[in-house]
Scaffold this motif. Structure first.
Motif, PDB file in Angstrom:
ATOM      1  N   ASN A 182       0.842  -1.193   0.000  1.00 54.65           N
ATOM      2  CA  ASN A 182       0.000   0.000   0.000  1.00 54.65           C
ATOM      3  C   ASN A 182       0.877   1.243   0.000  1.00 54.65           C
ATOM      4  N   ALA A 183       0.251   2.397  -0.133  1.00 54.90           N
ATOM      5  CA  ALA A 183       1.003   3.654  -0.069  1.00 54.90           C
ATOM      6  C   ALA A 183       0.265   4.651   0.798  1.00 54.90           C
ATOM      7  N   VAL A 184       1.025   5.560   1.372  1.00 53.84           N
ATOM      8  CA  VAL A 184       0.461   6.713   2.066  1.00 53.84           C
ATOM      9  C   VAL A 184       0.781   7.930   1.206  1.00 53.84           C
ATOM     10  N   ALA A 185      -0.200   8.804   1.051  1.00 50.61           N
ATOM     11  CA  ALA A 185       0.022  10.032   0.283  1.00 50.61           C
ATOM     12  C   ALA A 185      -0.205  11.242   1.198  1.00 50.61           C
ATOM     13  N   PRO A 186       0.868  11.683   1.862  1.00 50.66           N
ATOM     14  CA  PRO A 186       0.700  12.824   2.771  1.00 50.66           C
ATOM     15  C   PRO A 186       0.506  14.122   1.997  1.00 50.66           C
ATOM     16  N   GLY A 187      -0.140  15.075   2.669  1.00 47.50           N
ATOM     17  CA  GLY A 187      -0.171  16.453   2.170  1.00 47.50           C
ATOM     18  C   GLY A 187       1.085  17.151   2.640  1.00 47.50           C
ATOM     19  N   PHE A 188       0.930  18.317   3.255  1.00 48.73           N
ATOM     20  CA  PHE A 188       2.113  19.044   3.743  1.00 48.73           C
ATOM     21  C   PHE A 188       2.368  18.687   5.204  1.00 48.73           C
ATOM     22  N   VAL A 189       3.607  18.286   5.486  1.00 49.63           N
ATOM     23  CA  VAL A 189       3.976  17.812   6.815  1.00 49.63           C
ATOM     24  C   VAL A 189       5.114  18.683   7.344  1.00 49.63           C
ATOM     25  N   ASN A 190       5.051  19.017   8.619  1.00 47.15           N
ATOM     26  CA  ASN A 190       6.130  19.811   9.220  1.00 47.15           C
ATOM     27  C   ASN A 190       7.393  18.971   9.378  1.00 47.15           C
ATOM     28  N   ALA A 203       2.260  29.999   3.855  1.00 45.81           N
ATOM     29  CA  ALA A 203       1.007  30.700   4.186  1.00 45.81           C
ATOM     30  C   ALA A 203      -0.016  30.526   3.060  1.00 45.81           C
ATOM     31  N   GLU A 204       0.475  30.559   1.831  1.00 43.87           N
ATOM     32  CA  GLU A 204      -0.381  30.377   0.662  1.00 43.87           C
ATOM     33  C   GLU A 204      -0.972  28.956   0.647  1.00 43.87           C
ATOM     34  N   VAL A 205      -0.108  27.982   0.900  1.00 40.82           N
ATOM     35  CA  VAL A 205      -0.539  26.575   0.903  1.00 40.82           C
ATOM     36  C   VAL A 205      -1.600  26.356   1.980  1.00 40.82           C
ATOM     37  N   LEU A 206      -1.344  26.932   3.151  1.00 39.58           N
ATOM     38  CA  LEU A 206      -2.232  26.758   4.299  1.00 39.58           C
ATOM     39  C   LEU A 206      -3.671  27.142   3.962  1.00 39.58           C
ATOM     40  N   LYS A 207      -3.802  28.185   3.156  1.00 41.07           N
ATOM     41  CA  LYS A 207      -5.143  28.661   2.779  1.00 41.07           C
ATOM     42  C   LYS A 207      -5.933  27.581   2.051  1.00 41.07           C
ATOM     43  N   SER A 208      -5.225  26.691   1.329  1.00 36.27           N
ATOM     44  CA  SER A 208      -5.949  25.684   0.543  1.00 36.27           C
ATOM     45  C   SER A 208      -6.127  24.359   1.284  1.00 36.27           C
ATOM     46  N   ILE A 209      -5.696  24.301   2.545  1.00 36.50           N
ATOM     47  CA  ILE A 209      -5.883  23.060   3.317  1.00 36.50           C
ATOM     48  C   ILE A 209      -7.135  23.206   4.191  1.00 36.50           C
TER      49      ILE A 209
END
Ligand SMILES: NC(=O)c1ccc[n+]([C@@H]2O[C@H](COP(=O)([O-])OP(=O)(O)OC[C@H]3O[C@@H](n4cnc5c(N)ncnc54)[C@H](O)[C@@H]3O)[C@@H](O)[C@H]2O)c1
Length: 248
Positions: A182-190, A203-209
């Motif tokens: 299987n696979a995991v597809a993370p979004g944005f991770v710290n 900050a731009e990315v955060l707006k779309s999460i």
């Protein structure tokens, strides 16, 4: 404990998501073999893992997953150390971002070689040992970018989309051996990978999460654990998105 008596190989585990998975797996009773890009970072990670989980069993070495000989050696050494290989987490990954017209061929090759070919080589090396047991589980670390594409990341997006195809094809090939893939597809991770992004871009990315936050490495580790352990015993060939709703 969900992984008592199991042995797990985790690539790229000196920091970030790989390290978080290694720590969680140790807490769940697995013996863990980790590799990282440098000998020193692998050794430091081992020390810190053993501090966090003193009763844990950890093997660590440097291995470049884009090199077949390194993958073979890592799997062999881990098998020698622990006697079984039950789980493989193909987590090692790099970025070399720039717009396509500026991207050097070498930067395309480097990202494909580590992120995609590395998972192929490491899986080949580990599956030989996994087939000695009754069951196995492989988890590949894809990315939301492999599902959506992203300007400035044609190499990375192609590698992560490639991992989705690899995951599905491997799931079909190894099902008869009771090895799930299987696979995991993370979004944005710290992690260090996203720390490299500018504050303005973050900050731009955060707006779309939709969940309005980046994931922590531990959030991704929990999804990896789920797919790796018996709770997901009837799940294979799937891509588990852990992206805060960024791509639905
Ligand atoms: N951080 C994110 O937002 C994010 C999002 C989606 C997917 N991912 C994926 O998750 C995985 C881990 O990402 P991270 O953010 O923890 O990265 P990171 O940069 O913090 O850590 C990467 C790890 O990989 C190792 N590594 C690098 N090149 C290697 C090589 N050739 N061989 C072996 N090990 C190597 C490093 O030593 C390190 O341990 C990667 O595959 C990445 O593409 C990350």
């Amino acid at each position: 404990m969900k992984l008592r008596g199991k042995t797990a190989l985790i690539t790229g585990a000196s920091r970030g998501i790989g390290y978080a998975a290694a720590e969680l797996f140790l807490r769940e009773g697995a013996a863990v073999a980790i590799c990282a890009a440098s000998e020193q970072s692998a050794a430091v990670a081992k020390e810190s893992l053993l501090k966090a989980v003193p009763a844990g069993r950890v093997y660590a070495q440097a291995a470049d997953v884009s090199q077949n000989a390194d993958c073979e050696a890592f799997a062999q050494n881990a098998f020698k150390e622990f006697g079984t290989i039950d789980i493989l987490i193909n987590n090692a990954g790099i970025t070399k971002d720039t717009l396509m017209l500026r991207m050097k061929e070498a930067d395309f090759d480097a990202v494909i070689n580590v992120n995609l070919k590395g998972a192929f080589l490491m899986s080949k090396a580990a599956v030989k040992f996994m087939m000695k047991g009754a069951e196995g589980s492989i988890v590949n670390m894809s990315s939301v970018v492999g599902q959506t594409g992203n300007a400035g990341q044609v190499n990375y997006a192609a590698s992560k989309a490639g991992l989705i195809g690899l995951t599905k094809a491997m799931a079909k090939e190894f099902a008869s051996r009771n090895i799930r893939v299987n696979a995991v597809a993370p979004g944005f991770v710290n992690t260090d990978m996203t720390n490299a992004l500018s504050e303005a871009l973050k900050a731009e990315v955060l707006k779309s999460i939709p969940l309005k936050k980046f994931a922590q490495a531990a959030d991704i580790a929990k999804a990896v654990l789920f797919l790796a352990c018996g709770d997901a015993g009837y799940i294979t060939g799937q891509i588990l998105a852990v992206n805060g709703g960024l791509y639905i």
